[in-house]
Design a protein around this motif. Structure first.
Motif, PDB file in Angstrom:
ATOM      1  N   VAL A 114       0.854  -1.193   0.000  1.00 13.47           N
ATOM      2  CA  VAL A 114       0.000   0.000   0.000  1.00 13.47           C
ATOM      3  C   VAL A 114       0.894   1.249   0.000  1.00 13.47           C
ATOM      4  N   GLY A 115       1.994   1.163   0.733  1.00 12.22           N
ATOM      5  CA  GLY A 115       2.941   2.288   0.758  1.00 12.22           C
ATOM      6  C   GLY A 115       3.471   2.590  -0.634  1.00 12.22           C
ATOM      7  N   SER A 116       3.759   1.544  -1.387  1.00 14.23           N
ATOM      8  CA  SER A 116       4.234   1.750  -2.750  1.00 14.23           C
ATOM      9  C   SER A 116       3.142   2.403  -3.586  1.00 14.23           C
ATOM     10  N   ALA A 117       1.927   1.907  -3.423  1.00 19.12           N
ATOM     11  CA  ALA A 117       0.813   2.407  -4.229  1.00 19.12           C
ATOM     12  C   ALA A 117       0.435   3.843  -3.858  1.00 19.12           C
ATOM     13  N   LEU A 174       0.409   8.213   8.277  1.00 21.36           N
ATOM     14  CA  LEU A 174      -0.118   8.959   7.135  1.00 21.36           C
ATOM     15  C   LEU A 174      -1.646   9.073   7.212  1.00 21.36           C
ATOM     16  N   PHE A 175      -2.260   7.976   7.599  1.00 22.82           N
ATOM     17  CA  PHE A 175      -3.710   7.915   7.717  1.00 22.82           C
ATOM     18  C   PHE A 175      -4.209   8.941   8.744  1.00 22.82           C
ATOM     19  N   VAL A 218       2.014  19.372   9.187  1.00 23.48           N
ATOM     20  CA  VAL A 218       1.308  18.085   9.142  1.00 23.48           C
ATOM     21  C   VAL A 218       1.192  17.616   7.688  1.00 23.48           C
ATOM     22  N   PHE A 219       0.778  18.547   6.801  1.00 25.20           N
ATOM     23  CA  PHE A 219       0.525  18.162   5.417  1.00 25.20           C
ATOM     24  C   PHE A 219       1.805  17.742   4.697  1.00 25.20           C
ATOM     25  N   TYR A 220       2.844  18.559   4.764  1.00 27.29           N
ATOM     26  CA  TYR A 220       4.053  18.189   4.014  1.00 27.29           C
ATOM     27  C   TYR A 220       4.709  16.943   4.615  1.00 27.29           C
ATOM     28  N   SER A 221       4.528  16.715   5.922  1.00 23.53           N
ATOM     29  CA  SER A 221       5.061  15.466   6.499  1.00 23.53           C
ATOM     30  C   SER A 221       4.347  14.274   5.883  1.00 23.53           C
ATOM     31  N   ALA A 271       4.269   9.584   2.083  1.00 27.99           N
ATOM     32  CA  ALA A 271       3.698   8.943   0.895  1.00 27.99           C
ATOM     33  C   ALA A 271       4.760   8.800  -0.202  1.00 27.99           C
ATOM     34  N   ALA A 272       5.536   9.856  -0.395  1.00 27.46           N
ATOM     35  CA  ALA A 272       6.554   9.821  -1.458  1.00 27.46           C
ATOM     36  C   ALA A 272       7.675   8.838  -1.111  1.00 27.46           C
ATOM     37  N   LEU A 273       8.075   8.831   0.159  1.00 31.94           N
ATOM     38  CA  LEU A 273       9.174   7.933   0.559  1.00 31.94           C
ATOM     39  C   LEU A 273       8.777   6.462   0.432  1.00 31.94           C
ATOM     40  N   SER A 274       7.538   6.157   0.847  1.00 33.14           N
ATOM     41  CA  SER A 274       7.127   4.751   0.795  1.00 33.14           C
ATOM     42  C   SER A 274       7.039   4.267  -0.650  1.00 33.14           C
ATOM     43  N   SER A 275       6.832   5.196  -1.598  1.00 36.40           N
ATOM     44  CA  SER A 275       6.851   4.812  -3.007  1.00 36.40           C
ATOM     45  C   SER A 275       8.286   4.734  -3.521  1.00 36.40           C
ATOM     46  N   SER A 276       9.096   5.712  -3.136  1.00 41.67           N
ATOM     47  CA  SER A 276      10.455   5.734  -3.688  1.00 41.67           C
ATOM     48  C   SER A 276      11.268   4.528  -3.205  1.00 41.67           C
TER      49      SER A 276
END
Ligand code: PHE
Length: 472
Positions: A19-22, A177-178, A318-321, A326-331
């Motif tokens: 899910v992190g990747s997605a 993230l949730f 909060v938002f940029y964190s 989200a970006a890290l779990s995909s990268s």
């Protein structure tokens, strides 16, 4: 084939990682805007139909191929036959290209996090989102530094291993993230005028009737947009699911996992939409940029600025964190695709597995390509370009990744599995350890007939968009 290498320690750990990747930038700046601009609720239905009739089969096929071979993309396809290694190359080159600009975007988010922290610690300096973004693009060296830091953090997590790095990060990162998303949604939906944003996202035809869009897109355009978004968002045809599948235990139910990944990814995309679109429209109406980098780095920063000198930066933080998570779990999933290929090579050469070295071998060329993307400030700074008509390095890499390699890879994969190698071995893999796979007939039908047609459509749609062919 019994796997002797490491793998996911738990089922939930695997789900979180997949899910992190997605869940990534595609969910935040792609899905909500595309949904609003392409028919709202109707787009969601089209998206889900495509996910069920095509995304599900490709995801299950990728997971099964990875698990049955226990290899990264190149050797996974090579195991089927040396003749098909090139499909593996497609699935390796596309994450490389995607990673090349994903890190820069992650780096920009990190810079915005720091900016909001400094607004909180000292005071808001009065600059608008547009001014801040211009400054971010102009300061090439800060962008390069932030990009490289983002890449190095990804490297660090991948070096930590599947269970010790990737799984651990996602098991904390995804729930976090949730929660962060819920905080932003509550603020966004309680702003005066927020319901216009909800209508923009969900009501069919609202965006045209209210002047957000000049004319309604054609049905073909909606299909192509939903198809490409679905592939990108579910991390398909980029080797990610093959690679994660190769670290998965034989007792896992692949079909069930695929359904869960699709459901969670779609929920997060809808939640991300509720977090950003109502806030943007409530604050700036029609002049708000609702998609792409301008949404993240101009409009939303303005939204935070308008919330006052303490609350604003707090929400910004909060938002940029959450975008960084989200970006890290995909990268990390992209870097893992590349790393596993090198680990496979180490083993074929009879050398012991050295994960750190393998990740480094891929991180070094990425330092160069991510540098190129960060250095030209999304085309605002004149530098040498490989394809000048693309305007900037980000678009060039995106064209290769999403425009060409991803749809080509998926098309070749579905033809290969549906017609050349035949899907029986994938069905058997799904039934490993006595797991029931009732969806088998549907899976085979989808791979053979639906996926090739849908992928051809996505390929045409992507070429049309990137090259401006004006097909529809
Ligand atoms: N799914 C990610 C997103 O939505 C992108 C991605 C594609 C990540 C392929 C890994 C592999 O942003």
């Amino acid at each position: 084939m019994e796997q002797k290498r490491g793998g996911f320690a738990s089922s939930i750990g695997f789900i979180m990682a997949a899910v992190g990747s997605a869940v990534g930038l595609g969910n935040i700046w792609g899905f909500p805007f595309k949904m609003g601009a392409n028919g709202g609720f109707t787009f969601l239905l089209v998206y889900l139909v495509l996910a069920v009739f095509c995304g599900f089969a490709i995801m299950v096929a990728e997971l099964a191929l990875g698990r049955s071979t226990g290899k990264g993309v190149i050797q996974a396809f090579g195991t089927l036959s040396g003749k098909y290694k090139w499909v593996g190359w497609l699935a390796m080159l596309s994450p490389f290209c995607l990673m090349s600009f994903y890190c820069t975007l992650g780096g920009y988010c990190a810079q915005y996090l720091v900016t909001n922290l400094s607004f909180l610690a000292t005071s808001f300096d009065g600059s608008t989102g547009a001014e801040l973004f211009a400054l971010t693009l102009e300061n090439q060296w800060s962008a390069v530094a932030a990009t490289l830091i983002f890449l190095l953090v990804s490297f660090g997590i991948v070096k930590g291993g599947i269970a010790g790095g990737i799984e651990k990060f996602n098991k904390i990162g995804m729930p976090a993230l949730f929660i962060l998303l819920i905080v932003v949604i509550v603020r966004s939906l309680t702003l005066p005028g927020a319901m216009d944003g909800v209508s923009f996202m969900f009501s069919p035809g609202w965006s045209v009737a209210n002047g957000y869009l000049e004319e309604a897109p054609s049905f073909f355009a909606v299909l192509a947009t939903a198809g490409s978004q679905m592939f990108f968002s579910l991390s398909l045809a980029m080797g990610a699911m093959i690679t994660y599948g190769s670290y998965l235990s034989k007792s896992e139910n692949l079909g069930k996992n695929a359904v869960l990944i699709i459901i969670f990814d779609t929920i997060v995309a809808l939640m991300a939409g509720l977090a950003v679109i109502p806030a943007a429209i409530a604050t700036y109406g029609k002049s708000a940029e609702l998609g792409g980098p301008s949404l993240l780095f101009v409009t939303l920063q303005d939204v935070f600025n308008s919330m006052g000198s303490t609350v604003g930066p707090l929400f910004g933080i909060v938002f940029y964190s959450l975008v960084i998570v989200a970006a890290l779990s995909s990268s990390i999933s992209l870097l893992e695709v590349l790393t596993t290929v090198i680990i496979d090579r180490q083993k074929t050469k009879g050398k012991p597995e050295n994960r750190g070295k393998a990740a480094l071998v891929m991180t070094i060329p990425l330092c160069i390509t991510t540098f190129l993307v960060a250095f030209d400030g999304l085309g605002t700074i004149d530098t040498w370009q490989l394809i000048p008509s693309m305007g900037c390095w980000l678009n060039t890499f995106d064209f290769f990744a999403e425009g060409l390699l991803m749809p080509l890879g998926a098309l070749s994969m579905s033809i290969l599995f549906g017609w050349v190698v035949k899907p029986d071995f994938l069905v058997q893999e799904n039934r490993a350890k006595g797991v029931a796979f009732k969806a088998a007939p549907f899976f085979v039908f989808s791979l053979k007939y639906l996926c090739p047609i849908i992928m051809l459509l996505v390929l045409l749609g992507q070429l049309n968009d990137f090259l401006g062919l004006g097909l529809y």
